[in-house]
Scaffold this motif. Sequence first.
Motif, PDB file in Angstrom:
ATOM      1  N   UNK A 174      77.481  32.119  -7.751  1.00 41.20           N
ATOM      2  CA  UNK A 174      77.034  32.205  -6.371  1.00 41.20           C
ATOM      3  C   UNK A 174      75.705  32.933  -6.262  1.00 41.20           C
ATOM      4  N   UNK A 175      74.880  32.768  -7.262  1.00 43.98           N
ATOM      5  CA  UNK A 175      73.592  33.473  -7.241  1.00 43.98           C
ATOM      6  C   UNK A 175      72.760  32.975  -6.051  1.00 43.98           C
ATOM      7  N   UNK A 176      72.117  33.927  -5.370  1.00 36.41           N
ATOM      8  CA  UNK A 176      71.298  33.563  -4.218  1.00 36.41           C
ATOM      9  C   UNK A 176      69.819  33.701  -4.483  1.00 36.41           C
ATOM     10  N   UNK A 177      69.462  34.623  -5.374  1.00 38.07           N
ATOM     11  CA  UNK A 177      68.048  34.863  -5.660  1.00 38.07           C
ATOM     12  C   UNK A 177      67.923  35.550  -7.016  1.00 38.07           C
ATOM     13  N   UNK A 178      66.729  35.587  -7.538  1.00 39.79           N
ATOM     14  CA  UNK A 178      66.507  36.099  -8.896  1.00 39.79           C
ATOM     15  C   UNK A 178      66.925  37.554  -9.046  1.00 39.79           C
ATOM     16  N   UNK A 179      66.758  38.321  -7.985  1.00 44.05           N
ATOM     17  CA  UNK A 179      67.035  39.760  -8.082  1.00 44.05           C
ATOM     18  C   UNK A 179      68.505  40.062  -8.320  1.00 44.05           C
ATOM     19  N   UNK A 180      69.354  39.051  -8.146  1.00 40.96           N
ATOM     20  CA  UNK A 180      70.787  39.270  -8.365  1.00 40.96           C
ATOM     21  C   UNK A 180      71.166  39.084  -9.838  1.00 40.96           C
ATOM     22  N   UNK A 181      70.195  38.643 -10.648  1.00 40.68           N
ATOM     23  CA  UNK A 181      70.467  38.386 -12.070  1.00 40.68           C
ATOM     24  C   UNK A 181      69.795  39.436 -12.935  1.00 40.68           C
ATOM     25  N   UNK A 182      70.060  39.319 -14.219  1.00 39.33           N
ATOM     26  CA  UNK A 182      69.476  40.273 -15.159  1.00 39.33           C
ATOM     27  C   UNK A 182      68.932  39.539 -16.374  1.00 39.33           C
ATOM     28  N   UNK A 183      67.986  40.190 -17.067  1.00 42.21           N
ATOM     29  CA  UNK A 183      67.497  39.690 -18.356  1.00 42.21           C
ATOM     30  C   UNK A 183      66.832  38.335 -18.273  1.00 42.21           C
ATOM     31  N   UNK A 215      67.391  36.227 -15.129  1.00 47.86           N
ATOM     32  CA  UNK A 215      66.571  36.655 -13.992  1.00 47.86           C
ATOM     33  C   UNK A 215      65.163  36.059 -14.113  1.00 47.86           C
ATOM     34  N   UNK A 216      64.638  36.117 -15.343  1.00 47.23           N
ATOM     35  CA  UNK A 216      63.295  35.580 -15.582  1.00 47.23           C
ATOM     36  C   UNK A 216      63.264  34.071 -15.297  1.00 47.23           C
ATOM     37  N   UNK A 217      64.276  33.378 -15.822  1.00 48.72           N
ATOM     38  CA  UNK A 217      64.331  31.922 -15.608  1.00 48.72           C
ATOM     39  C   UNK A 217      64.416  31.591 -14.123  1.00 48.72           C
TER      40      UNK A 217
END
Lengths: 516, 364
Positions: free
Chosen positions: A17-26, A29-31
């Motif tokens: 349920x990712x909404x934007x890059x800032x919710x991911x890591x590593x 997130x970059x991708x």
Amino acid sequence: MDEKTHLLPYARRTDFHVGRATELKGGDKFLYRVLEIVPGVASWATLLGVLAASVYLPFLAAYFIIAFAIYWVLKTAFLSYHLRHNWKRLRHHMSINWGEMLERFEYEHVHHLVIFPFYNEPLAVVDSTLASLAKTNYDKSRMMVVLAGEEKAGSEAQDIATAMKEKYGSIFADFLVTIHPKNVPGEMAGKGSNVSYAIEEARVKLLDPRQLDYGQVLVSNFDVDTVLYPDYFNCLVWHFMTAERPLKSSYQPVPLFNNNLWQAGSLSRVVAMSSTFWEMVQQERPERMATFSSHSVSFQALYEVNYWQRNMVSEDSRIYWNLMMANNGEYDVIPLSYPVSMDANVAPTLFGTIKNIYKQHRRWTYGVENFVYIVYHFTKNKNISLRKRIRVTLQQAEGYWSLVTNPIMLFVLGWAPIFLGGRVFHETVLSYNLPIVVRNLLILAMFGLVISAIISLSLVPERPKHRSRFSYVVMALQWILVPVTMIIFSAIPGLDAQTRLMFGRYMGFWVTPKSR
Amino acid sequence: MTPQIKPLSYRHRNFFFYALASAFFLSLPFLFLYATGYRFNPFDNQFVSTGGLYVAAERTGAQIYIDDELVRETRVFRRAFYAQGLEATTHKVHVQKEGHHTWVKELPVYPHLVTEAQSFNLPIIPTVKVITPWRTGSGVAVLTSSSTILASSESSNQYLFEPRASTSTLEVDPEFASLIELFKSATTSKATTTLEVATSTKEWRGVRLFEGLNKDVFASFVGPYEQMPYYYCAETFPPYDASTSTSNTLTASAAMSEVVNPDQEDELVLPVQSVSPNKICEPVIKIDRANEEVSYFDFFPNSTDLVVLSQESGIYVVEIDDRAWQNRQPMLLAKDLKTIVYNGAVYAYDGNYIYQIIITQNWF
């Protein structure tokens, strides 16, 4: 017990349920961040590229613009063909007695959960929506209604919900009012978080006590201004019963933005009808469809992906992509070719209307965030065939790119080589013929608007007594505004949305004001 | 039981898609050829390279003829005509309007290029505003002697002919007084719109007018190359009657390859009528003075294409464009007039009165 057991395996991912890059890591997130940048860069590069080519390679730019104008004419013909067919189908579906069509099926076990998320819409809007629901040709004892309010909207909205429950509560099997709490961590205030909260409440309070089979409950998520046509649920159930994969399908009606068409100005009408027409075109090519605005889907399917996303703007389309990813690509949208009526954008002043339409379309075109989600998950979910991943990616990329660039290239930048091409280019026959050729091709493309004008007149609600027949002439002629509306309410808000995403200035949910 | 109208089938849509895609790829080369100036000649089954003519007129209601064929009557928003598909040879263009002098020119048309021309049509009977030394209390000009100019022109203002008028009952016209000062210093004229480089030199927007050998007047382009008007350094070309059709026929494939082949780009990149940066060219044009002496010259108001010449027989407007010949039209015919161009207006002085020659249209 693991609270995720009801979810499909792919939906159990933390980034599902990712909404934007800032919710991911590593690396993820970059991708994701790169993918957020891609649409804006592609659109800006195209527009600036045409400008640069007009200065440095004017002959090449002129050939490109001519080719593009031909492409536009043929694309118009292609879309008009789909539109015309869907119009015929829509009228046919509206003339059918769907109740009779259902007689050969055993469908008494099918229940309906109808959710109306609302914020601060006036009582009149909510009332006319529920009144239309009450008038539908369907057994109301198998229909549960959820009026999903927001705590943030204050007591006035809650009073409206209470009043509506008092008025309509006895008509349906149940009538639940939910109040979505404000400031829930990890949520974006908006329709997605509200409706997801409401449906979970409904599961606990309505479905489970009745021990209903989730696979036999159809959820209809309607914007609060959605006025239903009498046979909507019969039509929906017929499609549900005849679907190849009923639990792996969403059901999409045609949104007619015509509730208040007689109160709307020409600009508003053209934009509203254009949106309707786009959805009608999509109904004839379901492989390119995602759900949009009001739609229906089985509770089972929703439960398997934990409902709509709570952390992004365009949840109505995202739910389709969620379901598609979670089901490894084995998920469909079934076009109903049956209408629901919604409001065109009308504000007390012309400027207010323009502002509201712009903001609404910027919100819609912010659906480009779905492109990021799709491509990101296509790199993760290898169970979806490569062919499908490539096809969907290209279709979506072309859609978001053309939405922003095509109108500007055609109506603005098409003339750039003439002004920027320099002396040598200016002295050529090509320079003189470029505007003539492009103009003639655009006139040819305008024939598509004639079809639009005819179809739009057939979809206009009954004329109020205080309006003269001359209004129909205005409604036909208003289509000459299309080049303007395409730029102001499609290309520019689209570019605005893509640029915001590109720079990581993420948008919040903007509620379109409703009034009658 | 199912609905009778089915959704569009994938096969149906695919067929339509490929039909339109075919239409795209088939129409593309033909539109490219058309846009670049190729026309199909059905008689010899070949493509012919053609060019265009762009003729601008400054007056509404004027008729534009190309090769004696009426092609456009100008209107308020349609004061120019673009003729395309013209054979690459010399064409005769004339622009006429009733009550006005006719502008005639022979112009070359080159393959894939557009030849531009700007016509002008002065009225046969000029309109003047007479400015006298004296005027009445209500501002009406007073003539104390007869005027041959007013006899042959129309007046835009009221005037009284009073040979025995007493100046004690009249007012001095300050406009006359200020203009007469300008005429007195005519040899050191200071037109506000032009830069005076030398006593008999005018320069404006990159064009310099100067007096050369044999009292001829010349126009020289001294501005940036990119802004040089199309007629400076134009190639010579055969006259209209003697010209013959240039054979520019090509087969379709050869024509298309010319459009897309970079090796053929020279024809488009360096058109004949424009000036190659490598070409040695002195952008100087002699103004046709018709064997009369020039006592005064200046730019026609707001134009770097036209020159006002004051000559023995009157005041003339001559175009700088010397392709074929220079059109020369009289503004005001009278002997020994003094002339001055000042503040966007042309004034003439006959020794008694000053006449402002009315320019009725926007000039360029």
